[in-house]
Write a protein that holds these residues in place. Structure first.
Motif, PDB file in Angstrom:
ATOM      1  N   SER A  64       0.802  -1.217   0.000  1.00 26.42           N
ATOM      2  CA  SER A  64       0.000   0.000   0.000  1.00 26.42           C
ATOM      3  C   SER A  64       0.838   1.272   0.000  1.00 26.42           C
ATOM      4  O   SER A  64       0.299   2.369  -0.100  1.00 26.42           O
ATOM      5  CB  SER A  64      -0.917   0.015   1.230  1.00 26.42           C
ATOM      6  N   ASP A  65       2.171   1.144   0.096  1.00 31.56           N
ATOM      7  CA  ASP A  65       3.019   2.333   0.064  1.00 31.56           C
ATOM      8  C   ASP A  65       3.101   2.862  -1.366  1.00 31.56           C
ATOM      9  O   ASP A  65       2.839   2.127  -2.330  1.00 31.56           O
ATOM     10  CB  ASP A  65       4.415   1.994   0.594  1.00 31.56           C
ATOM     11  N   PRO A  66       3.462   4.131  -1.555  1.00 30.57           N
ATOM     12  CA  PRO A  66       3.436   4.736  -2.898  1.00 30.57           C
ATOM     13  C   PRO A  66       4.296   4.022  -3.930  1.00 30.57           C
ATOM     14  O   PRO A  66       3.880   3.873  -5.090  1.00 30.57           O
ATOM     15  CB  PRO A  66       3.940   6.158  -2.641  1.00 30.57           C
ATOM     16  N   VAL A  67       5.485   3.577  -3.542  1.00 31.04           N
ATOM     17  CA  VAL A  67       6.369   2.915  -4.516  1.00 31.04           C
ATOM     18  C   VAL A  67       5.785   1.578  -4.950  1.00 31.04           C
ATOM     19  O   VAL A  67       5.724   1.264  -6.145  1.00 31.04           O
ATOM     20  CB  VAL A  67       7.785   2.740  -3.947  1.00 31.04           C
ATOM     21  N   SER A  68       5.335   0.781  -3.988  1.00 35.03           N
ATOM     22  CA  SER A  68       4.748  -0.518  -4.322  1.00 35.03           C
ATOM     23  C   SER A  68       3.529  -0.348  -5.216  1.00 35.03           C
ATOM     24  O   SER A  68       3.336  -1.098  -6.184  1.00 35.03           O
ATOM     25  CB  SER A  68       4.367  -1.268  -3.045  1.00 35.03           C
ATOM     26  N   LYS A  69       2.700   0.621  -4.907  1.00 30.88           N
ATOM     27  CA  LYS A  69       1.489   0.860  -5.701  1.00 30.88           C
ATOM     28  C   LYS A  69       1.840   1.314  -7.117  1.00 30.88           C
ATOM     29  O   LYS A  69       1.187   0.905  -8.082  1.00 30.88           O
ATOM     30  CB  LYS A  69       0.614   1.900  -4.998  1.00 30.88           C
ATOM     31  N   TRP A  70       2.853   2.136  -7.226  1.00 33.15           N
ATOM     32  CA  TRP A  70       3.266   2.624  -8.545  1.00 33.15           C
ATOM     33  C   TRP A  70       3.686   1.466  -9.443  1.00 33.15           C
ATOM     34  O   TRP A  70       3.257   1.364 -10.588  1.00 33.15           O
ATOM     35  CB  TRP A  70       4.405   3.626  -8.393  1.00 33.15           C
ATOM     36  N   TYR A  71       4.512   0.581  -8.910  1.00 34.39           N
ATOM     37  CA  TYR A  71       4.988  -0.525  -9.730  1.00 34.39           C
ATOM     38  C   TYR A  71       3.944  -1.617  -9.922  1.00 34.39           C
ATOM     39  O   TYR A  71       3.940  -2.300 -10.953  1.00 34.39           O
ATOM     40  CB  TYR A  71       6.292  -1.090  -9.156  1.00 34.39           C
ATOM     41  N   ALA A  72       3.043  -1.773  -8.962  1.00 34.33           N
ATOM     42  CA  ALA A  72       1.982  -2.769  -9.115  1.00 34.33           C
ATOM     43  C   ALA A  72       1.126  -2.476 -10.350  1.00 34.33           C
ATOM     44  O   ALA A  72       0.623  -3.395 -11.004  1.00 34.33           O
ATOM     45  CB  ALA A  72       1.108  -2.801  -7.863  1.00 34.33           C
ATOM     46  N   GLN A  73       0.982  -1.206 -10.681  1.00 35.76           N
ATOM     47  CA  GLN A  73       0.206  -0.827 -11.868  1.00 35.76           C
ATOM     48  C   GLN A  73       0.896  -1.239 -13.165  1.00 35.76           C
ATOM     49  O   GLN A  73       0.255  -1.294 -14.212  1.00 35.76           O
ATOM     50  CB  GLN A  73      -0.009   0.693 -11.881  1.00 35.76           C
ATOM     51  N   GLN A  74       2.186  -1.523 -13.083  1.00 39.56           N
ATOM     52  CA  GLN A  74       2.959  -1.830 -14.284  1.00 39.56           C
ATOM     53  C   GLN A  74       3.456  -3.276 -14.310  1.00 39.56           C
ATOM     54  O   GLN A  74       4.274  -3.644 -15.154  1.00 39.56           O
ATOM     55  CB  GLN A  74       4.170  -0.890 -14.357  1.00 39.56           C
ATOM     56  N   LEU A  75       2.957  -4.092 -13.405  1.00 40.04           N
ATOM     57  CA  LEU A  75       3.425  -5.468 -13.301  1.00 40.04           C
ATOM     58  C   LEU A  75       3.151  -6.252 -14.587  1.00 40.04           C
ATOM     59  O   LEU A  75       2.025  -6.273 -15.090  1.00 40.04           O
ATOM     60  CB  LEU A  75       2.743  -6.155 -12.114  1.00 40.04           C
ATOM     61  N   ARG A  76       4.178  -6.897 -15.122  1.00 38.36           N
ATOM     62  CA  ARG A  76       4.055  -7.698 -16.347  1.00 38.36           C
ATOM     63  C   ARG A  76       4.078  -9.191 -16.072  1.00 38.36           C
ATOM     64  O   ARG A  76       3.468  -9.971 -16.804  1.00 38.36           O
ATOM     65  CB  ARG A  76       5.210  -7.372 -17.302  1.00 38.36           C
ATOM     66  N   GLY A  77       4.829  -9.611 -15.046  1.00 44.00           N
ATOM     67  CA  GLY A  77       4.956 -11.034 -14.773  1.00 44.00           C
ATOM     68  C   GLY A  77       6.336 -11.357 -14.239  1.00 44.00           C
ATOM     69  O   GLY A  77       7.059 -10.483 -13.770  1.00 44.00           O
ATOM     70  N   ALA A  78       6.707 -12.613 -14.325  1.00 48.95           N
ATOM     71  CA  ALA A  78       7.971 -13.071 -13.748  1.00 48.95           C
ATOM     72  C   ALA A  78       8.631 -14.082 -14.662  1.00 48.95           C
ATOM     73  O   ALA A  78       7.986 -14.719 -15.501  1.00 48.95           O
ATOM     74  CB  ALA A  78       7.733 -13.680 -12.372  1.00 48.95           C
ATOM     75  N   ALA A  79       9.945 -14.230 -14.479  1.00 44.98           N
ATOM     76  CA  ALA A  79      10.715 -15.218 -15.232  1.00 44.98           C
ATOM     77  C   ALA A  79      11.777 -15.807 -14.316  1.00 44.98           C
ATOM     78  O   ALA A  79      12.243 -15.159 -13.378  1.00 44.98           O
ATOM     79  CB  ALA A  79      11.353 -14.587 -16.466  1.00 44.98           C
ATOM     80  N   ARG A  80      12.137 -17.023 -14.604  1.00 45.13           N
ATOM     81  CA  ARG A  80      13.134 -17.745 -13.802  1.00 45.13           C
ATOM     82  C   ARG A  80      14.421 -17.897 -14.613  1.00 45.13           C
ATOM     83  O   ARG A  80      14.395 -18.308 -15.781  1.00 45.13           O
ATOM     84  CB  ARG A  80      12.589 -19.107 -13.412  1.00 45.13           C
ATOM     85  N   ILE A  81      15.542 -17.568 -14.002  1.00 43.02           N
ATOM     86  CA  ILE A  81      16.823 -17.724 -14.675  1.00 43.02           C
ATOM     87  C   ILE A  81      17.286 -19.169 -14.513  1.00 43.02           C
ATOM     88  O   ILE A  81      17.525 -19.640 -13.395  1.00 43.02           O
ATOM     89  CB  ILE A  81      17.873 -16.762 -14.093  1.00 43.02           C
ATOM     90  N   VAL A  82      17.391 -19.877 -15.621  1.00 46.05           N
ATOM     91  CA  VAL A  82      17.778 -21.294 -15.602  1.00 46.05           C
ATOM     92  C   VAL A  82      18.997 -21.557 -16.488  1.00 46.05           C
ATOM     93  O   VAL A  82      19.417 -22.696 -16.643  1.00 46.05           O
ATOM     94  CB  VAL A  82      16.608 -22.191 -16.052  1.00 46.05           C
ATOM     95  N   ARG A  83      19.555 -20.503 -17.076  1.00 45.16           N
ATOM     96  CA  ARG A  83      20.714 -20.655 -17.951  1.00 45.16           C
ATOM     97  C   ARG A  83      21.605 -19.426 -17.802  1.00 45.16           C
ATOM     98  O   ARG A  83      21.198 -18.404 -17.273  1.00 45.16           O
ATOM     99  CB  ARG A  83      20.289 -20.827 -19.409  1.00 45.16           C
ATOM    100  N   SER A  84      22.822 -19.567 -18.287  1.00 45.72           N
ATOM    101  CA  SER A  84      23.785 -18.474 -18.319  1.00 45.72           C
ATOM    102  C   SER A  84      24.182 -18.230 -19.771  1.00 45.72           C
ATOM    103  O   SER A  84      24.230 -19.179 -20.564  1.00 45.72           O
ATOM    104  CB  SER A  84      25.014 -18.830 -17.483  1.00 45.72           C
ATOM    105  N   LEU A  85      24.439 -16.987 -20.120  1.00 43.46           N
ATOM    106  CA  LEU A  85      24.868 -16.697 -21.486  1.00 43.46           C
ATOM    107  C   LEU A  85      26.133 -17.480 -21.820  1.00 43.46           C
ATOM    108  O   LEU A  85      27.041 -17.587 -20.995  1.00 43.46           O
ATOM    109  CB  LEU A  85      25.136 -15.192 -21.642  1.00 43.46           C
ATOM    110  N   PRO A  86      26.219 -18.014 -23.023  1.00 47.52           N
ATOM    111  CA  PRO A  86      27.449 -18.712 -23.423  1.00 47.52           C
ATOM    112  C   PRO A  86      28.584 -17.716 -23.612  1.00 47.52           C
ATOM    113  O   PRO A  86      28.354 -16.535 -23.863  1.00 47.52           O
ATOM    114  CB  PRO A  86      27.050 -19.355 -24.759  1.00 47.52           C
TER     115      PRO A  86
END
Length: 238
Positions: free
Chosen positions: A211-233
């Motif tokens: 409910s704080d201003p920063v959390s609310k600001w970014y919650a409006q722009q949430l796209r999703g999540a990804a898991r890092i399972v590899r490293s660049l070659p």
């Protein structure tokens, strides 16, 4: 003629244009870059103020100020190839995630502020902090938030996936592109480096549904999540 490979003896700023007006990224001590011999010769002869370079490991491009050439050390191609580390697999990456988060928590405990293009302590931008933290344990991910989103394994289930795990990256932005990233630490919370206008002006913890201003600001722009399972070659210079 093959590109020249250089090793950095200290942290160096890399700019997004040959005017030096704005950072693109930073070259941490111990990283490598490549540049063309013709560009280097012109810069050494003071015919160019900035020369175009590519950072090795993530293949990220930018412009180096000619005055920073003295901070670089020419590296033999075969010597560079010989020092390339092994690529960690998904299991090794998962095991190292607590160290990634510990790196970020340590960075957060040090006085810092948000720096566009920042990838070295103490001041980072959002994706620069993620890249530096993963690199600290030998995991190489792309530089920018949208690149990191594409590189990770996207989690299904909408903006807040049910299987969200500690160490997953959380992405924010608009309908077409990720412009901000943080790392999930459990309990609906993530750590990120955010800007001055709507953020913390540095590294701090926010809540996905806070409910704080920063959390609310970014919650409006949430796209999703990804898991890092590899490293660049490893990048082998051309």
């Amino acid at each position: 003629m093959p590109n020249l490979i250089y090793y950095s003896n200290t942290d160096i700023n890399i700019y997004d244009a040959n005017t030096g007006d704005r950072l693109a990224t930073q070259m941490a001590k111990g990283r490598y870059l490549q540049t063309q011999d013709t560009e280097l010769t012109a810069a050494l002869n003071k015919q160019l103020d900035y020369l175009e370079i590519k950072l090795l490991a993530d293949d990220y491009g930018g412009w180096l100020w000619h005055g920073d050439l003295e901070k670089l050390q020419l590296c033999d191609r075969q010597k560079y190839i010989a020092q390339l580390p092994p690529i960690p697999n998904a299991s090794a990456i998962s095991d190292r995630l607590p160290q990634v988060i510990a790196y970020i928590q340590q960075a957060m405990s040090t006085p810092n502020e948000y720096l566009w293009g920042g990838t070295v302590a103490p001041n980072y931008d959002c994706s620069g902090l993620m890249q530096a933290a993963f690199a600290s344990v030998g995991i190489i991910i792309p530089r920018d938030a949208y690149q990191q989103e594409a590189f990770g394994d996207r989690l299904e289930g909408g903006q807040l996936p049910q299987d969200l795990q500690i160490g997953d990256l959380i992405f924010f932005g608009n309908s077409t592109k990720a412009t901000h990233v943080g790392i999930y630490i459990g309990n609906d919370q993530y750590i990120h480096s955010s800007g001055k206008e709507h953020g913390h002006n540095g590294i701090a913890i926010s809540a996905l549904q806070g409910s704080d201003p920063v959390s609310k600001w970014y919650a409006q722009q949430l796209r999703g999540a990804a898991r890092i399972v590899r490293s660049l070659p490893p990048i082998v210079p051309i």
